[in-house]
Design a protein around this motif. Structure first.
Motif, PDB file in Angstrom:
ATOM      1  N   PHE A 100       4.845  20.109  13.030  1.00 40.06           N
ATOM      2  CA  PHE A 100       3.521  19.909  12.440  1.00 40.06           C
ATOM      3  C   PHE A 100       3.337  18.428  12.117  1.00 40.06           C
ATOM      4  N   VAL A 101       2.081  18.046  11.924  1.00 41.25           N
ATOM      5  CA  VAL A 101       1.717  16.652  11.663  1.00 41.25           C
ATOM      6  C   VAL A 101       1.171  16.527  10.254  1.00 41.25           C
ATOM      7  N   ILE A 102       1.605  15.497   9.550  1.00 43.35           N
ATOM      8  CA  ILE A 102       1.072  15.182   8.224  1.00 43.35           C
ATOM      9  C   ILE A 102       0.376  13.831   8.298  1.00 43.35           C
ATOM     10  N   ASP A 103      -0.903  13.808   8.009  1.00 41.22           N
ATOM     11  CA  ASP A 103      -1.644  12.549   7.961  1.00 41.22           C
ATOM     12  C   ASP A 103      -1.256  11.781   6.704  1.00 41.22           C
ATOM     13  N   LEU A 104      -1.063  10.473   6.860  1.00 42.88           N
ATOM     14  CA  LEU A 104      -0.733   9.621   5.726  1.00 42.88           C
ATOM     15  C   LEU A 104      -1.968   8.830   5.310  1.00 42.88           C
ATOM     16  N   HIS A 105      -2.209   8.788   4.020  1.00 46.88           N
ATOM     17  CA  HIS A 105      -3.384   8.101   3.484  1.00 46.88           C
ATOM     18  C   HIS A 105      -2.957   7.085   2.432  1.00 46.88           C
ATOM     19  N   GLY A 106      -3.433   5.866   2.565  1.00 43.46           N
ATOM     20  CA  GLY A 106      -3.171   4.840   1.575  1.00 43.46           C
ATOM     21  C   GLY A 106      -4.023   5.090   0.339  1.00 43.46           C
ATOM     22  N   THR A 107      -3.384   5.414  -0.766  1.00 43.39           N
ATOM     23  CA  THR A 107      -4.119   5.825  -1.949  1.00 43.39           C
ATOM     24  C   THR A 107      -4.207   4.751  -3.029  1.00 43.39           C
ATOM     25  N   MET A 137      -1.697   6.005  10.291  1.00 36.87           N
ATOM     26  CA  MET A 137      -0.321   6.477  10.400  1.00 36.87           C
ATOM     27  C   MET A 137      -0.206   7.962  10.097  1.00 36.87           C
ATOM     28  N   LYS A 138       0.761   8.573  10.753  1.00 41.20           N
ATOM     29  CA  LYS A 138       1.052   9.987  10.554  1.00 41.20           C
ATOM     30  C   LYS A 138       2.563  10.190  10.558  1.00 41.20           C
ATOM     31  N   CYS A 139       2.975  11.367  10.104  1.00 42.48           N
ATOM     32  CA  CYS A 139       4.364  11.806  10.244  1.00 42.48           C
ATOM     33  C   CYS A 139       4.382  13.097  11.051  1.00 42.48           C
ATOM     34  N   VAL A 140       5.262  13.151  12.028  1.00 41.70           N
ATOM     35  CA  VAL A 140       5.471  14.367  12.797  1.00 41.70           C
ATOM     36  C   VAL A 140       6.811  14.957  12.357  1.00 41.70           C
ATOM     37  N   VAL A 141       6.778  16.170  11.837  1.00 40.44           N
ATOM     38  CA  VAL A 141       7.981  16.826  11.328  1.00 40.44           C
ATOM     39  C   VAL A 141       8.336  17.991  12.245  1.00 40.44           C
ATOM     40  N   SER A 142       9.604  18.045  12.645  1.00 38.04           N
ATOM     41  CA  SER A 142      10.091  19.149  13.485  1.00 38.04           C
ATOM     42  C   SER A 142      11.296  19.781  12.810  1.00 38.04           C
ATOM     43  N   ASP A 196       5.197   8.217  -1.380  1.00 34.96           N
ATOM     44  CA  ASP A 196       5.805   6.896  -1.591  1.00 34.96           C
ATOM     45  C   ASP A 196       6.310   6.270  -0.297  1.00 34.96           C
ATOM     46  N   VAL A 197       5.447   6.276   0.711  1.00 43.19           N
ATOM     47  CA  VAL A 197       5.687   5.460   1.908  1.00 43.19           C
ATOM     48  C   VAL A 197       5.069   4.096   1.603  1.00 43.19           C
ATOM     49  N   TYR A 198       5.886   3.057   1.584  1.00 39.71           N
ATOM     50  CA  TYR A 198       5.404   1.721   1.226  1.00 39.71           C
ATOM     51  C   TYR A 198       5.170   0.897   2.487  1.00 39.71           C
ATOM     52  N   VAL A 199       4.015   0.240   2.532  1.00 41.23           N
ATOM     53  CA  VAL A 199       3.629  -0.498   3.735  1.00 41.23           C
ATOM     54  C   VAL A 199       2.975  -1.812   3.331  1.00 41.23           C
ATOM     55  N   ASN A 200       3.314  -2.882   4.054  1.00 39.03           N
ATOM     56  CA  ASN A 200       2.510  -4.106   3.992  1.00 39.03           C
ATOM     57  C   ASN A 200       2.199  -4.536   5.422  1.00 39.03           C
ATOM     58  N   ASP A 201       1.809  -5.764   5.616  1.00 39.42           N
ATOM     59  CA  ASP A 201       1.357  -6.189   6.940  1.00 39.42           C
ATOM     60  C   ASP A 201       2.458  -6.136   7.998  1.00 39.42           C
ATOM     61  N   TYR A 202       3.719  -6.300   7.585  1.00 41.92           N
ATOM     62  CA  TYR A 202       4.803  -6.425   8.565  1.00 41.92           C
ATOM     63  C   TYR A 202       5.965  -5.455   8.325  1.00 41.92           C
ATOM     64  N   TRP A 203       5.869  -4.583   7.337  1.00 43.28           N
ATOM     65  CA  TRP A 203       7.044  -3.855   6.826  1.00 43.28           C
ATOM     66  C   TRP A 203       6.653  -2.449   6.400  1.00 43.28           C
ATOM     67  N   LEU A 204       7.544  -1.491   6.657  1.00 42.79           N
ATOM     68  CA  LEU A 204       7.339  -0.113   6.222  1.00 42.79           C
ATOM     69  C   LEU A 204       8.653   0.438   5.681  1.00 42.79           C
ATOM     70  N   ILE A 227       0.865  -1.176   0.000  1.00 48.97           N
ATOM     71  CA  ILE A 227       0.000   0.000   0.000  1.00 48.97           C
ATOM     72  C   ILE A 227       0.903   1.228   0.000  1.00 48.97           C
ATOM     73  N   VAL A 228       0.624   2.167  -0.881  1.00 49.01           N
ATOM     74  CA  VAL A 228       1.418   3.391  -0.987  1.00 49.01           C
ATOM     75  C   VAL A 228       0.707   4.511  -0.235  1.00 49.01           C
ATOM     76  N   TYR A 229       1.407   5.087   0.731  1.00 51.37           N
ATOM     77  CA  TYR A 229       0.847   6.174   1.532  1.00 51.37           C
ATOM     78  C   TYR A 229       1.442   7.512   1.099  1.00 51.37           C
TER      79      TYR A 229
END
Length: 288
Positions: free
Chosen positions: A273-280, A255-260, A174-182, A161-163
């Motif tokens: 700030f926080v960026i929400d990640l969405h599987g598209t 999932m989210k990303c927190v950037v400082s 292009d955050v790549y995720v499956n059941d056990y891996w990111l 799944i690409v987030y």
């Protein structure tokens, strides 16, 4: 001004308005394709037999480089891998045009029952539309100059799944995720000379705890922590890999990303700030 000129002017203004509105409504998508590297293909393989298993073995290529490897190998029973064992892994991939690609990895066991992390190897770039149809792995264990194990098994192409996520000035793609891996993605900004304003950048990938409140940042666990100079982070030359070993499936979690962003090492009040990640989309091959 005659009627024909007025008609053409009205038409031109209407088309201009349509373009402006389209850019506003499609800003996130426009920003992704304008400022971030393009991935040609991203594969993630896993497989096992009764004795060993491999997870997260990659075939990857973008506009700058191509590489393979990075997976973890572990035994399914105690004392299968012993200290000083030499592990040899041979990977075979066959594409839809019947081309074969072979890679080898060696690993020395430093302590019994160790989890082996295979090296990441850079290679020659291939067809950006590479499609793998078959994949195999052969594992050999050499102990005291004798092979005590030699088995081959099939690998499975894991669906990914690409987030993506963005706000007005920043995006992560292009955050790549499956059941056990990111695999962490590419971060970019529309702000000119960002590294001149902020010396240090920290990016935390977080996932929602079981039964957690998705609106409460304290109900998230940090799973990846990236820190470095802002200029280096924004180059996106290295992505980090995370293996999820908890209950449940990582791909089903919010999932989210927190950037400082820090002006300098002594900055006690970073811009955060926080960026929400969405599987598209789901991908096993590429991002065309």
């Amino acid at each position: 001004m005659n009627k024909e000129i007025k008609k053409q002017l009205l038409l031109s203004m209407s088309l201009f308005l349509v373009v402006i509105l389209s850019m506003i409504f499609w800003y996130d998508n426009f920003m992704f394709h304008t400022y971030i590297k393009k991935v040609d293909y991203q594969y993630c393989f896993s497989g096992n037999n009764d004795d060993v298993m491999i997870q997260g073995y990659e075939l990857f290529q973008n506009s700058q480089k191509a590489y393979n490897g990075g997976g973890r190998l572990l035994a399914t029973e105690n004392n299968f891998f012993l200290k000083n064992d030499q592990i040899e892994c041979s990977m075979t991939f066959i594409d839809t045009e019947n081309h074969t690609y072979q890679y080898t990895h060696q690993y020395k066991i430093k302590s019994s029952d160790e989890v082996c992390y295979l090296s990441q190897q850079e290679g020659n770039k291939k067809n950006p539309r590479l499609e793998i149809s078959q994949a195999y792995m052969q594992v050999k264990v050499k102990r005291e100059n004798q092979y005590v194990y030699d088995e081959k098994f099939q690998l499975m192409n894991n669906e990914l799944i690409v987030y993506n996520g963005s706000n007005k000035d920043y995006s992560i793609q292009d955050v790549y995720v499956n059941d056990y891996w990111l695999k962490t993605g590419y971060i970019s900004s529309t702000i000119d000379n960002l590294s001149g304003q902020y010396e240090k950048c920290v990016v935390d990938y977080i996932c929602l705890k079981d039964q957690g409140n998705k609106e409460d940042i304290n109900d998230y666990d940090r799973i990846v922590h990236l820190t470095g100079e802002t200029s280096t982070i924004m180059k996106n030359e290295n992505q980090e890999i995370y293996f999820y070993d908890q209950d449940g499936q990582l791909s089903s979690k919010d999932m989210k990303c927190v950037v400082s962003l820090y002006k300098n090492e002594n900055d006690q009040n970073p811009l955060t700030f926080v960026i929400d990640l969405h599987g598209t989309m789901k991908a096993g091959v590429n991002n065309e």
